[in-house]
Write an enzyme that holds these catalytic residues in place. Structure first.
Site, PDB file in Angstrom:
ATOM      1  N   ASP A   7       0.865  -1.192   0.050  1.00  0.00           N
ATOM      2  CA  ASP A   7      -0.067  -0.048   0.077  1.00  0.00           C
ATOM      3  C   ASP A   7       0.990   1.366   0.139  1.00  0.00           C
ATOM      4  O   ASP A   7       2.009   1.183   0.160  1.00  0.00           O
ATOM      5  CB  ASP A   7      -1.038  -0.123   1.347  1.00  0.00           C
ATOM      6  CG  ASP A   7      -1.968   1.069   1.171  1.00  0.00           C
ATOM      7  OD1 ASP A   7      -2.378   1.248  -0.078  1.00  0.00           O
ATOM      8  OD2 ASP A   7      -2.034   1.822   2.068  1.00  0.00           O
ATOM      9  N   TYR A  39      -0.497   8.483  -2.808  1.00  0.00           N
ATOM     10  CA  TYR A  39      -0.349   8.415  -4.109  1.00  0.00           C
ATOM     11  C   TYR A  39      -1.362   8.936  -4.950  1.00  0.00           C
ATOM     12  O   TYR A  39      -1.365   9.323  -6.257  1.00  0.00           O
ATOM     13  CB  TYR A  39      -0.272   7.136  -4.547  1.00  0.00           C
ATOM     14  CG  TYR A  39       0.968   5.927  -4.140  1.00  0.00           C
ATOM     15  CD1 TYR A  39       1.809   6.509  -3.564  1.00  0.00           C
ATOM     16  CD2 TYR A  39       0.895   4.810  -4.708  1.00  0.00           C
ATOM     17  CE1 TYR A  39       2.867   5.934  -3.091  1.00  0.00           C
ATOM     18  CE2 TYR A  39       2.071   3.985  -4.481  1.00  0.00           C
ATOM     19  CZ  TYR A  39       3.018   4.529  -3.544  1.00  0.00           C
ATOM     20  OH  TYR A  39       4.245   3.598  -3.471  1.00  0.00           O
ATOM     21  N   GLY A  40      -2.788   9.385  -4.474  1.00  0.00           N
ATOM     22  CA  GLY A  40      -3.716   9.512  -4.888  1.00  0.00           C
ATOM     23  C   GLY A  40      -3.726  10.956  -5.931  1.00  0.00           C
ATOM     24  O   GLY A  40      -4.619  11.137  -6.719  1.00  0.00           O
ATOM     25  N   CYS A  70      -3.680  -0.959  -2.353  1.00  0.00           N
ATOM     26  CA  CYS A  70      -3.881   0.418  -2.773  1.00  0.00           C
ATOM     27  C   CYS A  70      -4.656   0.604  -4.193  1.00  0.00           C
ATOM     28  O   CYS A  70      -3.972  -0.097  -5.308  1.00  0.00           O
ATOM     29  CB  CYS A  70      -2.371   0.904  -3.036  1.00  0.00           C
ATOM     30  SG  CYS A  70      -2.650   2.880  -3.416  1.00  0.00           S
ATOM     31  N   ASN A  71      -5.842   0.985  -4.280  1.00  0.00           N
ATOM     32  CA  ASN A  71      -6.641   1.225  -5.310  1.00  0.00           C
ATOM     33  C   ASN A  71      -5.683   2.145  -6.464  1.00  0.00           C
ATOM     34  O   ASN A  71      -5.878   1.920  -7.644  1.00  0.00           O
ATOM     35  CB  ASN A  71      -7.741   1.655  -5.114  1.00  0.00           C
ATOM     36  CG  ASN A  71      -8.788   1.083  -4.190  1.00  0.00           C
ATOM     37  OD1 ASN A  71      -9.854   0.606  -4.935  1.00  0.00           O
ATOM     38  ND2 ASN A  71      -8.729   0.929  -2.959  1.00  0.00           N
ATOM     39  N   THR A  72      -5.082   3.140  -5.879  1.00  0.00           N
ATOM     40  CA  THR A  72      -4.353   3.934  -6.770  1.00  0.00           C
ATOM     41  C   THR A  72      -3.312   3.350  -7.706  1.00  0.00           C
ATOM     42  O   THR A  72      -3.168   3.477  -8.810  1.00  0.00           O
ATOM     43  CB  THR A  72      -4.021   5.198  -6.001  1.00  0.00           C
ATOM     44  OG1 THR A  72      -5.178   6.096  -5.271  1.00  0.00           O
ATOM     45  CG2 THR A  72      -3.263   6.338  -6.878  1.00  0.00           C
ATOM     46  N   CYS A 194     -11.322   3.048  -2.396  1.00  0.00           N
ATOM     47  CA  CYS A 194      -9.997   3.537  -1.769  1.00  0.00           C
ATOM     48  C   CYS A 194      -9.763   2.842  -0.657  1.00  0.00           C
ATOM     49  O   CYS A 194     -10.783   2.671   0.137  1.00  0.00           O
ATOM     50  CB  CYS A 194     -10.010   5.069  -1.762  1.00  0.00           C
ATOM     51  SG  CYS A 194      -8.742   5.893  -0.764  1.00  0.00           S
ATOM     52  N   THR A 195      -8.431   2.622  -0.089  1.00  0.00           N
ATOM     53  CA  THR A 195      -8.309   1.944   1.007  1.00  0.00           C
ATOM     54  C   THR A 195      -8.830   2.385   2.538  1.00  0.00           C
ATOM     55  O   THR A 195      -9.167   1.815   3.472  1.00  0.00           O
ATOM     56  CB  THR A 195      -6.719   1.547   1.322  1.00  0.00           C
ATOM     57  OG1 THR A 195      -6.321   3.022   1.093  1.00  0.00           O
ATOM     58  CG2 THR A 195      -6.251   0.777   0.484  1.00  0.00           C
ATOM     59  N   HIS A 196      -8.764   3.911   2.328  1.00  0.00           N
ATOM     60  CA  HIS A 196      -9.548   4.500   3.730  1.00  0.00           C
ATOM     61  C   HIS A 196     -10.972   4.567   3.891  1.00  0.00           C
ATOM     62  O   HIS A 196     -11.340   4.819   4.896  1.00  0.00           O
ATOM     63  CB  HIS A 196      -8.885   6.065   3.485  1.00  0.00           C
ATOM     64  CG  HIS A 196      -7.556   6.187   3.737  1.00  0.00           C
ATOM     65  ND1 HIS A 196      -6.363   5.733   3.002  1.00  0.00           N
ATOM     66  CD2 HIS A 196      -6.806   6.894   4.584  1.00  0.00           C
ATOM     67  CE1 HIS A 196      -5.299   6.006   3.273  1.00  0.00           C
ATOM     68  NE2 HIS A 196      -5.249   6.971   4.383  1.00  0.00           N
TER      69      HIS A 196
END
Ligand code: DGL
Length: 270
Positions: A7, A39-40, A70-72, A194-196
């Protein structure tokens, strides 16, 4: 038999937590690129370079299979990595495919041609880099036809959460949901890309209303990984030690991670 979880920072701990609960016997090596998060808001080349560097470290730690939590990174770097970078004896998987398989009611790993599915209007909430990549729409188009996706770049949410300002994070989530609904008044499903966002999932659900099915990643990724390892047990790498690695300051990152996940987590230098 270790599996790597990559991530950009701490958000991937939501995925780590679900995978650990589902597969407690598998040693997980977590890599957080805290020195370079978030990273976004980075460009795709930058995300590719950082992600390949982190995944290389996970290969070195004995992980033959790495999940990009990490989606990004999954959106901006994964396809390029799979096409020309990942060695033949390793695998790197992202978080979008399990989500899309759940959304389109497919079996895990079903790569049959795209078909009509029940859901027609999908809202995607993600970082600006993930939205810009259009990776979600591309992966969806491989599996489903006739689905309209409206994407909302949720600027500011990750930063607010990183600073521990949950009041601001919640206000931003509500305003992003409002913005999405102006473009797509009646989504049937919403993807928290998104991870958050699992940590503010209740706010998304409340703002979206009860008619919208909300797809959150951690449990879907864990279920699909368990299925994948059942089909490919040889993908468990030679590593045997569970650990948390960071490119940031281990002491600071450990204390923030412990707050983030509400359990004691000790990072060491990557
Ligand atoms: N991990 C990122 C994601 O899932 C969010 C944090 C960041 O922007 O680095 O998209």
């Amino acid at each position: 038999m270790a599996v790597g979880i990559f991530d950009s920072g701490l958000g991937g701990l939501t995925v780590w937590d679900a995978v650990h609960a589902r597969l407690p016997e598998v040693p997980l090596v977590y890599f957080g690129d805290n020195a370079h998060a978030p990273y976004g808001v980075r460009d795709a080349d930058d995300i590719y370079d950082l992600t390949t560097a982190g995944v290389t470290r996970l290969f070195e730690a004995g992980c033959d299979l790495v999940i990009l939590a990490c989606n990004t990174a999954s959106a901006a770097a994964l396809r390029r990595m799979q096409e020309r970078w990942v060695p033949a004896d390793k695998r790197v998987l992202g978080v979008f495919v399990p989500l899309i398989e759940a959304l389109t009611e497919r079996q895990w790993g079903d790569n049959s041609p795209p078909r009509e599915v029940a859901v027609k209007n999908v809202a995607l909430f993600a970082t600006p880099a993930t939205v810009a990549s259009r990776a979600f729409q591309r992966e969806l188009a491989f599996r489903a036809i006739g689905v309209d996706v409206e994407a909302q770049a949720c600027g500011g949410v990750v930063d607010a959460m990183g600073e521990g300002d949950m009041i601001l994070a919640e206000a931003l989530v509500r305003s992003h949901v409002d913005a999405l609904k102006r473009k797509m008044p009646h989504p049937e499903a919403a993807v928290l890309g998104c991870t958050h966002y699992p940590l503010v999932e209740a706010v998304f659900r409340d703002a979206l209303g009860p008619a919208v099915s909300v797809y959150s990643q951690p449990s879907l990724v864990a279920a699909s990984l368990a299925d994948y390892l059942g089909r490919h047990p040889g993908r468990l790498g030679p590593g045997h030690e569970a650990m948390f690695l960071t490119t940031g300051d281990p002491k600071r990152v450990s204390s923030r991670a412990t707050q983030f996940l509400r359990r004691e987590i000790a990072f060491r230098p990557a």
